[in-house]
Structure formats: C-alpha cells, structure tokens
Design an enzyme around this catalytic site. Structure first.
Site, short mmCIF file in Angstrom:
data_model
loop_
_atom_site.label_atom_id
_atom_site.label_comp_id
_atom_site.label_asym_id
_atom_site.label_seq_id
_atom_site.Cartn_x
_atom_site.Cartn_y
_atom_site.Cartn_z
N LYS A 28 10.92 4.62 4.04
CA LYS A 28 10.28 3.49 4.28
C LYS A 28 9.15 3.11 3.80
O LYS A 28 9.14 2.00 3.27
CB LYS A 28 9.96 3.81 6.14
CG LYS A 28 9.08 2.43 6.46
CD LYS A 28 8.76 2.97 8.06
CE LYS A 28 7.56 3.52 8.48
NZ LYS A 28 6.21 2.87 8.11
N ASN A 29 8.29 4.08 3.53
CA ASN A 29 6.83 3.52 2.86
C ASN A 29 7.00 3.17 1.54
O ASN A 29 6.24 2.85 0.86
CB ASN A 29 5.82 4.65 3.10
CG ASN A 29 5.48 4.62 4.37
OD1 ASN A 29 5.96 3.93 5.43
ND2 ASN A 29 4.69 5.77 5.21
N ARG A 98 2.30 -4.15 9.72
CA ARG A 98 1.14 -3.66 9.07
C ARG A 98 1.55 -4.11 7.76
O ARG A 98 0.65 -4.70 6.79
CB ARG A 98 0.69 -2.14 9.29
CG ARG A 98 -0.41 -1.55 8.24
CD ARG A 98 -1.62 -1.78 8.81
NE ARG A 98 -2.79 -1.51 7.86
CZ ARG A 98 -3.81 -1.76 7.78
NH1 ARG A 98 -4.37 -2.66 8.74
NH2 ARG A 98 -4.87 -1.41 6.94
N CYS A 122 1.61 0.20 14.01
CA CYS A 122 1.41 1.29 14.94
C CYS A 122 -0.32 1.49 15.60
O CYS A 122 -1.13 1.13 14.67
CB CYS A 122 1.98 2.53 14.54
SG CYS A 122 3.62 2.81 14.50
N ARG A 127 -7.31 0.00 12.19
CA ARG A 127 -6.92 -0.57 10.87
C ARG A 127 -7.07 -1.60 10.20
O ARG A 127 -6.49 -2.59 10.26
CB ARG A 127 -5.18 -0.40 11.17
CG ARG A 127 -4.70 1.05 11.49
CD ARG A 127 -3.34 0.91 11.88
NE ARG A 127 -2.57 1.44 10.54
CZ ARG A 127 -1.41 1.47 10.47
NH1 ARG A 127 -0.41 1.40 11.45
NH2 ARG A 127 -0.86 1.84 9.33
N PRO A 128 -8.47 -1.59 9.85
CA PRO A 128 -9.20 -2.97 9.24
C PRO A 128 -8.30 -2.96 7.79
O PRO A 128 -7.58 -2.34 7.29
CB PRO A 128 -10.25 -2.30 8.78
CG PRO A 128 -10.36 -0.80 8.72
CD PRO A 128 -9.37 -0.27 9.91
N ASP A 130 -10.45 -4.56 5.25
CA ASP A 130 -11.42 -4.91 4.48
C ASP A 130 -11.11 -4.45 2.99
O ASP A 130 -11.26 -5.29 1.89
CB ASP A 130 -12.74 -4.47 4.77
CG ASP A 130 -12.67 -2.89 5.15
OD1 ASP A 130 -11.46 -2.40 5.51
OD2 ASP A 130 -13.41 -1.90 4.95
N LEU A 131 -10.38 -3.32 2.67
CA LEU A 131 -10.17 -2.82 1.39
C LEU A 131 -9.03 -3.89 0.58
O LEU A 131 -9.34 -4.05 -0.57
CB LEU A 131 -9.88 -1.42 1.57
CG LEU A 131 -10.89 -0.48 1.88
CD1 LEU A 131 -10.08 0.95 2.10
CD2 LEU A 131 -12.16 -0.65 0.94
N ASP A 311 1.19 11.12 9.23
CA ASP A 311 2.25 10.96 9.84
C ASP A 311 3.30 11.90 10.49
O ASP A 311 3.99 11.92 11.27
CB ASP A 311 3.28 10.11 8.81
CG ASP A 311 2.76 8.72 8.61
OD1 ASP A 311 1.71 8.34 9.37
OD2 ASP A 311 3.25 8.04 7.74
N ARG A 403 11.80 2.11 14.01
CA ARG A 403 11.02 1.14 12.85
C ARG A 403 11.20 2.21 11.85
O ARG A 403 11.12 1.76 10.56
CB ARG A 403 9.49 1.13 13.45
CG ARG A 403 9.25 0.20 14.47
CD ARG A 403 8.00 -0.03 14.83
NE ARG A 403 7.11 -0.65 13.54
CZ ARG A 403 6.06 -1.55 13.64
NH1 ARG A 403 5.56 -1.46 14.88
NH2 ARG A 403 5.51 -1.74 12.66
C1 UD1 Z 1 -0.02 3.94 5.15
C2 UD1 Z 1 1.52 4.45 5.77
C3 UD1 Z 1 1.22 4.99 6.99
C4 UD1 Z 1 0.33 6.33 6.72
C5 UD1 Z 1 -0.85 5.87 5.90
C6 UD1 Z 1 -1.83 7.02 5.72
C7 UD1 Z 1 2.97 2.46 4.90
C8 UD1 Z 1 3.83 1.54 5.42
N1 UD1 Z 1 2.25 2.99 5.87
O1 UD1 Z 1 -0.49 3.13 5.97
O2 UD1 Z 1 2.58 5.58 7.25
O3 UD1 Z 1 0.17 6.87 8.06
O4 UD1 Z 1 -0.49 5.16 4.65
O5 UD1 Z 1 -1.21 7.84 4.82
O6 UD1 Z 1 2.94 2.86 3.65
N2 UD1 Z 1 -8.55 1.43 5.94
C9 UD1 Z 1 -9.67 0.79 5.81
N3 UD1 Z 1 -9.63 -0.48 5.16
C10 UD1 Z 1 -8.45 -1.04 4.71
C11 UD1 Z 1 -7.20 -0.39 4.75
C12 UD1 Z 1 -7.36 1.19 5.35
O7 UD1 Z 1 -10.67 1.32 6.22
O8 UD1 Z 1 -8.44 -2.32 4.37
C13 UD1 Z 1 -8.43 2.85 6.31
C14 UD1 Z 1 -7.64 3.22 7.48
O9 UD1 Z 1 -8.39 2.73 8.74
C15 UD1 Z 1 -7.25 4.56 7.44
C16 UD1 Z 1 -7.45 5.01 6.13
O10 UD1 Z 1 -8.14 3.72 5.46
O11 UD1 Z 1 -8.48 5.32 8.14
C17 UD1 Z 1 -6.03 5.14 5.46
O12 UD1 Z 1 -5.45 3.95 5.61
P1 UD1 Z 1 -4.13 3.52 4.80
O13 UD1 Z 1 -4.00 4.54 3.57
O14 UD1 Z 1 -4.70 2.02 4.09
O15 UD1 Z 1 -2.86 3.08 5.57
P2 UD1 Z 1 -1.80 2.22 5.47
O16 UD1 Z 1 -1.57 1.64 4.12
O17 UD1 Z 1 -2.06 1.37 6.58
#
Ligand code: UD1
Length: 426
Positions: A28-29, A98, A122, A127-128, A130-131, A311, A403
């Site tokens: 999926k990812n 997401r 989920c 799940r911000p 900002d990055l 996960d 999903r």
């Molecule tokens: C992806 C995976 C999800 C997995 C996660 C962590 C997909 C579709 N989903 O989610 O299955 O659980 O990686 O391996 O690939 N964060 C910020 N700011 C941002 C983005 C992220 O602070 O703009 C934080 C998140 O809150 C979290 C951490 O960074 O604490 C990691 O999140 P991230 O790696 O971005 O997860 P996803 O890409 O959403």
C-alpha cells in the site's frame, strides 16, 4: 444515504493455530506515492501487482477527479494522465486519506498550482502537515493555509538544499515529487529511509528522473524538464507480511509466507525471534513456526526504518497479550497509537498505559466478544487477537481494515482460521 443499521463486521471463531501458505499482496505505502508520481507525466503509467484496497481506490478516484483515466487489468493499474490537469482535490476526498496530501507536490510540478483540503487518515495521534508545507516552500512554492484548505502556487519550482528536522515518510515523498521537475539541483538531508522511498525513486528514475540516494541517506535530485510515463511492479507489503507473521505467533501456528520482502523485515523478524518464534528462508519463501512464541519482551520500541515499524506495534501487542509475563511497548512515532489496548482489555487482556508506554501483563485468556476497529492496523491486530481468543469475536468497522488488506479474511481462512465477512443490515 448511509444506513445507520448497516453491519460491517468480521466474525472470527478463535482458538485454532494457523497453518498453510499465503501470498503477500502488493505494498500500500509504495502504491500510493507511485500513483502520485504518475501525475508527473502526460502518458499512461502502469503499476503492476497493485493491491486492490480501499486506499488505492480512493487515490484512483482523486486522480480521476483531476482528469486522469484509470482502469485495471487484473492487478495491473493503468493511469492515463494525458488530461489530468485538475488542480483541486475536494475536501470530501482529502479528508478520507492521509496520502492525498502528497499530490500537492505532483500537482505543483505539473500545473504550478494546487488546492486541497486537509488530509484525513487513521486516528493514531497528531498528524500535522507542517513538514510537507515547509519542503514545498523551500522549493519555491507559495502556500496559504486558508481555513480548511491548503492553497499552493508557484512559477517554476526551484531546486534547493533542504534539511528535514524530523524523519517523515510523507514529507520526503512530497519533496521528491516536487523536486524531480524543479529547475536545478535539490539535496534533501534528514530524509525518511523507509523502503517505500527507495521504490518511489526507482519508479521515478524509470520515468526519466535523475535521482541519487547517497549512502548517508541524503537524496540528490537534478531536475529534468519532462518525465515520460512509468511502468513497474509494486513490491510485496512488508506490513501485511508482518501482520500474518504475528498472527502465526499469536495462534502458535506454522505458516509459509510465499513472497515476503524478507530484506525489508530484519527488525520485524528480530522481534518475532525474541518472542520465541522461529523462521527460516527457503528461496523467496519464509517458513514461520510460531509454536514456541512464549517469551515476553522487556522493551519493544517502534522506530523509523530500519527500526521496528509503528504499523506493526498493534499486531505485536496482540501477540504479547498471549505470552505470560510482563512486556513493555514504547511507541515513538505516533503518540496516541495505543487505542487497541482498551479493546484487548475488553477481551480479557491486562494492559496499563503509563508514561507513554504500554505495560502488557500477558497470559490472561482472551475471550470472544464484540469489538470495534478504530483504525487500519489496530483493526488487523483485533483480528489477530480474535484468532487467539476462545469463542466468537465480532469485529465491527472492518472497512478500516480493508483500507490496507486486500483479502485478510480469505488469506487467514486459507491458513485455517475461521473468519466470515458479514455485510448486511441489522
Ligand atoms: C507513513 C505511512 C504510515 C506509517 C508512517 C510512519 C504511508 C501512506 N503511510 O505515514 O503507514 O505509519 O509513515 O512510518 O506511507 N510529522 C510531522 N509533520 C509532518 C509530517 C509528519 O510532525 O508534516 C510527524 C508525524 O506526526 C509522526 C512522524 O512525523 O510523528 C512520522 O510521520 P510520517 O513518517 O510523515 O508518516 P506518514 O507519511 O503520514
């Protein structure tokens, strides 16, 4: 109209060790960002062995909304993006997943503008985005956050040096998707190193992108003027493989994973072995014997790749409740990812959540009852717990599980588990 009395359940009769062979679906990812990549060309891209899961269908719908034509031939997904010039993702779609947010970078690269509602997904903690926003800004995009919407515009995106302050899979993908068509050179440091990032880069390279992943994990991209359509096979899903491995451990079963991505599963297999599970590789297969899975874990910590994936934290918790003794789990990626614990306790487990850690007092018998999946991996973990429990468990909210799992009921039934999908009305 939604039927308030609709049933959406998986009914599991537990207490039988799993045995048999299962093939692992596509990841999926990996599929989701690769679908976003297809938007960067005006041709027809193909994703072979793409999983037929709700998140992929949703991404497909969004791409259609943007003007793409899509079709399936068995498990090969075709995306004709000749006319995919739409620039707006309605909130109705973005709120459902997401990954919709990573289309911003691709839409900017293609059209110079993009608008989307805030992404859903989920409920596993904050799940911000900002990055995501920062990386696009560094590449020259102007971003306005306007109520419920993110609006992005740019002239031509420009290559830049970007340091991610925190490892984020999605934000790294966002940056890559935006940088491949930007003017000049981009260097990302502090990138996520999950295998899905490598697969995305590989697919984009096949489309003509110039990307190099350095040994220290930095990613260098030399922007190109144009990309052609892409073609590639989606690799097997390491999280699905890990889920079935945990199901074998929880039921003390013995199964064969036909095509797991073993090289991406080191941390998963290490944890499984510490629990007492045994496994060995024959060719591309993994022979999994969970009969001796009986050792609690002093501390299981989730971490970014190559650490133990967040996960699989819930599926691992579902195993640990079956193992006598005290195990501790620390979730380091998503702070609120312990929702499963209260459902496991409802089934008879003893788990305390304190100081950001789950303390599992394992070995109390689990009994079948009615439980509710609240998110994807927690839902899969409930299936594992139900397989290990005495009696019948009804898991509501199975749409969350769909999903990410294409045919969890069929797969586990083929492994000797008793599962029935129940869709109907009360
Ligand atoms: C992806 C995976 C999800 C997995 C996660 C962590 C997909 C579709 N989903 O989610 O299955 O659980 O990686 O391996 O690939 N964060 C910020 N700011 C941002 C983005 C992220 O602070 O703009 C934080 C998140 O809150 C979290 C951490 O960074 O604490 C990691 O999140 P991230 O790696 O971005 O997860 P996803 O890409 O959403």
């Amino acid at each position: 109209m939604e039927d308030l009395n609709e049933i959406d359940e998986i009914v599991v009769t537990g207490g039988r060790p799993l045995h048999g062979t299962v093939r692992i679906q596509g990841s999926k990812n990996t599929a989701l960002p690769v679908m976003a990549a297809a938007l960067l060309s005006s041709g027809t891209s193909v994703l072979r062995e793409c999983p037929k899961i709700t998140d992929v269908f949703l991404m497909e719908k969004i791409l259609r909304e943007l003007g793409a034509e899509t079709w399936w031939e068995d498990h090969d997904l075709y995306l004709d993006c000749s006319h995919a010039d739409g620039t707006v993702i309605p909130e109705y779609f973005s709120g459902k997943m997401r990954s919709s947010v990573i289309l911003l970078g691709a839409m900017l690269g293609r059209n110079g503008k993009a608008r989307t509602g805030y992404p859903g997904g989920c409920v596993i903690g904050k799940r911000p985005v900002d990055l995501h926003i920062q990386v696009l800004q560094k590449l020259g995009a102007r971003i306005v956050e306007n109520g419920n919407e993110i609006q992005a515009t740019c002239g031509k995106l420009k290559g830049a040096e970007v340091i991610f302050p925190k490892s984020s899979v999605g934000a790294t993908e966002q940056g890559i998707l935006a940088a491949v068509l930007a003017e000049g050179k981009t260097v990302f440091t502090g990138c996520a190193r999950e295998p899905e990032i490598t697969w995305l880069c590989q697919y984009l390279t096949g489309m003509g992108a110039k990307i190099e992943i350095l040994e220290n994990g930095s990613i260098c991209i030399e922007g190109v003027k144009k990309l052609h359509s892409g073609s590639g096979t989606i690799p097997p899903d390491r999280i699905v493989a890990g889920t079935y491995l945990m199901a074998a451990a929880a039921t003390r079963g013995e199964i064969i994973l036909e095509n797991p991505p073993i090289d991406e599963m080191h941390a998963i297999l290490e944890v499984y072995r510490k629990m007492g599970g045994q496994c060995h590789r024959i060719g591309g297969k993994l022979i999994v014997n969970g009969k001796n899975a009986g050792f609690p874990l002093e501390l299981l910590e989730t971490d970014v790749y190559p650490g133990f994936p967040t996960d699989l934290q819930s599926p691992a918790m579902a195993v640990l409740v079956t193992i006598p003794g005290v195990s501790r789990i620390r979730e380091k990626i998503f702070e609120d990812r312990y929702k499963l614990a209260s459902w496991l306790c409802y089934m008879g487990a003893k788990i305390e959540i304190r100081d950001g850690m789950a303390v599992v007092h394992g070995g109390y018998p689990l009994r079948g009852c009615i439980v509710e999946a609240e998110e994807l991996r927690g839902g899969a973990a409930l299936v594992i717990a139900a397989l290990a429990a005495e009696g019948v468990t009804r898991i509501r909210g199975c749409s969350f599980i769909e999903r990410g799992y294409e045919h969890i009921c069929e797969d586990l039934t083929a492994l000797g588990g008793l599962l029935i999908k129940d869709r109907g009305t009360l």
